[in-house]
Design a protein around this motif. Sequence first.
Motif, PDB file in Angstrom:
ATOM      1  N   SER A   1       0.842  -1.198   0.000  1.00 20.52           N
ATOM      2  CA  SER A   1       0.000   0.000   0.000  1.00 20.52           C
ATOM      3  C   SER A   1       0.872   1.241   0.000  1.00 20.52           C
ATOM      4  O   SER A   1       2.083   1.178   0.222  1.00 20.52           O
ATOM      5  CB  SER A   1      -0.930   0.011   1.218  1.00 20.52           C
ATOM      6  N   ALA A   2       0.221   2.380  -0.232  1.00 22.77           N
ATOM      7  CA  ALA A   2       0.902   3.674  -0.227  1.00 22.77           C
ATOM      8  C   ALA A   2       0.097   4.650   0.613  1.00 22.77           C
ATOM      9  O   ALA A   2      -1.137   4.566   0.688  1.00 22.77           O
ATOM     10  CB  ALA A   2       1.057   4.205  -1.648  1.00 22.77           C
ATOM     11  N   SER A   3       0.788   5.592   1.233  1.00 25.37           N
ATOM     12  CA  SER A   3       0.095   6.612   2.012  1.00 25.37           C
ATOM     13  C   SER A   3      -0.588   7.601   1.081  1.00 25.37           C
ATOM     14  O   SER A   3      -0.277   7.683  -0.109  1.00 25.37           O
ATOM     15  CB  SER A   3       1.090   7.351   2.913  1.00 25.37           C
ATOM     16  N   ALA A   4      -1.530   8.363   1.629  1.00 21.65           N
ATOM     17  CA  ALA A   4      -2.181   9.403   0.847  1.00 21.65           C
ATOM     18  C   ALA A   4      -1.172  10.483   0.484  1.00 21.65           C
ATOM     19  O   ALA A   4      -0.225  10.743   1.240  1.00 21.65           O
ATOM     20  CB  ALA A   4      -3.331  10.004   1.641  1.00 21.65           C
ATOM     21  N   PRO A   5      -1.314  11.131  -0.665  1.00 16.68           N
ATOM     22  CA  PRO A   5      -0.388  12.204  -1.043  1.00 16.68           C
ATOM     23  C   PRO A   5      -0.378  13.323  -0.008  1.00 16.68           C
ATOM     24  O   PRO A   5      -1.424  13.739   0.498  1.00 16.68           O
ATOM     25  CB  PRO A   5      -0.941  12.692  -2.383  1.00 16.68           C
ATOM     26  N   ASP A   6       0.812  13.800   0.308  1.00 14.03           N
ATOM     27  CA  ASP A   6       1.010  14.874   1.269  1.00 14.03           C
ATOM     28  C   ASP A   6       1.593  16.073   0.521  1.00 14.03           C
ATOM     29  O   ASP A   6       2.698  15.983  -0.023  1.00 14.03           O
ATOM     30  CB  ASP A   6       1.977  14.396   2.355  1.00 14.03           C
ATOM     31  N   ARG A   7       0.877  17.163   0.442  1.00 20.98           N
ATOM     32  CA  ARG A   7       1.363  18.322  -0.292  1.00 20.98           C
ATOM     33  C   ARG A   7       2.557  18.942   0.442  1.00 20.98           C
ATOM     34  O   ARG A   7       2.482  19.235   1.639  1.00 20.98           O
ATOM     35  CB  ARG A   7       0.255  19.357  -0.462  1.00 20.98           C
ATOM     36  N   VAL A   8       3.659  19.165  -0.277  1.00 18.53           N
ATOM     37  CA  VAL A   8       4.879  19.647   0.360  1.00 18.53           C
ATOM     38  C   VAL A   8       5.379  20.974  -0.207  1.00 18.53           C
ATOM     39  O   VAL A   8       6.328  21.550   0.330  1.00 18.53           O
ATOM     40  CB  VAL A   8       6.010  18.589   0.270  1.00 18.53           C
ATOM     41  N   SER A   9       4.795  21.476  -1.285  1.00 16.45           N
ATOM     42  CA  SER A   9       5.158  22.803  -1.794  1.00 16.45           C
ATOM     43  C   SER A   9       3.890  23.588  -2.079  1.00 16.45           C
ATOM     44  O   SER A   9       2.843  23.009  -2.389  1.00 16.45           O
ATOM     45  CB  SER A   9       6.042  22.721  -3.040  1.00 16.45           C
ATOM     46  N   HIS A  10       3.982  24.926  -1.963  1.00 19.23           N
ATOM     47  CA  HIS A  10       2.780  25.766  -1.989  1.00 19.23           C
ATOM     48  C   HIS A  10       3.011  27.050  -2.783  1.00 19.23           C
ATOM     49  O   HIS A  10       2.656  28.134  -2.335  1.00 19.23           O
ATOM     50  CB  HIS A  10       2.349  26.099  -0.564  1.00 19.23           C
ATOM     51  N   GLU A  11       3.582  26.935  -3.967  1.00 17.89           N
ATOM     52  CA  GLU A  11       3.726  28.114  -4.815  1.00 17.89           C
ATOM     53  C   GLU A  11       2.434  28.465  -5.563  1.00 17.89           C
ATOM     54  O   GLU A  11       2.317  29.541  -6.128  1.00 17.89           O
ATOM     55  CB  GLU A  11       4.852  27.920  -5.845  1.00 17.89           C
ATOM     56  N   ASP A  12       1.485  27.530  -5.612  1.00 17.80           N
ATOM     57  CA  ASP A  12       0.198  27.727  -6.290  1.00 17.80           C
ATOM     58  C   ASP A  12       0.385  28.054  -7.767  1.00 17.80           C
ATOM     59  O   ASP A  12      -0.201  28.997  -8.303  1.00 17.80           O
ATOM     60  CB  ASP A  12      -0.619  28.837  -5.609  1.00 17.80           C
ATOM     61  N   TRP A  13       1.202  27.218  -8.433  1.00 16.15           N
ATOM     62  CA  TRP A  13       1.461  27.424  -9.854  1.00 16.15           C
ATOM     63  C   TRP A  13       0.320  26.837 -10.669  1.00 16.15           C
ATOM     64  O   TRP A  13       0.153  25.620 -10.741  1.00 16.15           O
ATOM     65  CB  TRP A  13       2.778  26.768 -10.248  1.00 16.15           C
ATOM     66  N   MET A  14      -0.476  27.698 -11.269  1.00 15.43           N
ATOM     67  CA  MET A  14      -1.575  27.252 -12.124  1.00 15.43           C
ATOM     68  C   MET A  14      -1.062  27.153 -13.550  1.00 15.43           C
ATOM     69  O   MET A  14      -0.543  28.123 -14.105  1.00 15.43           O
ATOM     70  CB  MET A  14      -2.751  28.225 -12.047  1.00 15.43           C
ATOM     71  N   LEU A  15      -1.197  25.972 -14.158  1.00 18.26           N
ATOM     72  CA  LEU A  15      -0.659  25.745 -15.491  1.00 18.26           C
ATOM     73  C   LEU A  15      -1.559  24.780 -16.243  1.00 18.26           C
ATOM     74  O   LEU A  15      -1.869  23.690 -15.747  1.00 18.26           O
ATOM     75  CB  LEU A  15       0.764  25.176 -15.397  1.00 18.26           C
ATOM     76  N   GLN A  16      -1.962  25.163 -17.437  1.00 17.89           N
ATOM     77  CA  GLN A  16      -2.774  24.292 -18.295  1.00 17.89           C
ATOM     78  C   GLN A  16      -1.847  23.446 -19.164  1.00 17.89           C
ATOM     79  O   GLN A  16      -1.756  23.620 -20.367  1.00 17.89           O
ATOM     80  CB  GLN A  16      -3.704  25.143 -19.172  1.00 17.89           C
TER      81      GLN A  16
END
Length: 310
Positions: free
Chosen positions: A154-169
Amino acid sequence: PKIALGRDGAVFVSWTRRIEGRFAGDVYFSRSLDGGRSFEAPRPVRDTPEPTSHRFDTVTVTPSGRLYVAWIDKRDLAAAEAAGEPFAGASLYYATSEDQGATFSPNRRVAAHSCECCRLAPVPAGEDRIRILWRHVFDGNIRDHALAEIGPDSASAPDRVSHEDWMLQGCPHEGPHMAAGSDGEHMVWFSGAPDAGGVHYGYRDHARDSTIRLQHLDARPGAGKPQVAVRDGHVDVVWLAVGAERSELLHVHSHDAGRSWSTPRAVATSAGSVDHPQLLTDVDGVWIAWHTQDEGYRLLPPPASSFEEP
């Protein structure tokens, strides 16, 4: 290709073979049990009858000898498209082997909605597990980074570790890098966020469940492709700064596990096409590998460092 060394002269190799279709591939694996003198016939790692594009593979060996192969996988995207449903990005999958690659477990998903073309960064975690860092597609098409711990089943749930909030299409083709520390991970990454572009460093402290010691190492346009290495508490980071006329290979060093950093210094420059730099460690220290069109392959020592308190 990716390469990892196992016990008793075992050598493990994974790579992506192109298949029909745009941006499509299939992850293959082979092993040598005689120190690289001969290799077994290559075979795909997927457990699906047909490939649905599996790329950007990694291969990692833990201290116990367990083998992990992880990759970016588009089977969930294909299923969503067939059902007429939206699906952002791709998915992160893995398989593991406890018999030096003779057999693999079924494919298991770590997370849906990974960035579809950014390379992965795994490190061993304890005797039998790994942690993996990747660029993730968060709500609102924010493409920052996530970390998960992966075990045999199994794998743990994703943990967000960076917060630059880069929005990219779209996908920037710019994955992170990571090295294991004493009680967490040293991480480096690129962001194209308007107010936080360039090369970043952070330490993921598992006791605090947070990313600390954040440093914006280079905010200039063209800065990217960072790599990090750790040896006896010393941390080295290299990256590229691509300019109009030449590319510059830059280096910083921390003697206290990322709490303070040296002044960035240029290791080398090149006017032609350049590859990503890599950091290599051995018993003698840290080396910088860089392949350029004009100068060829070079193995360079880090420059002498001058330190500044943050």
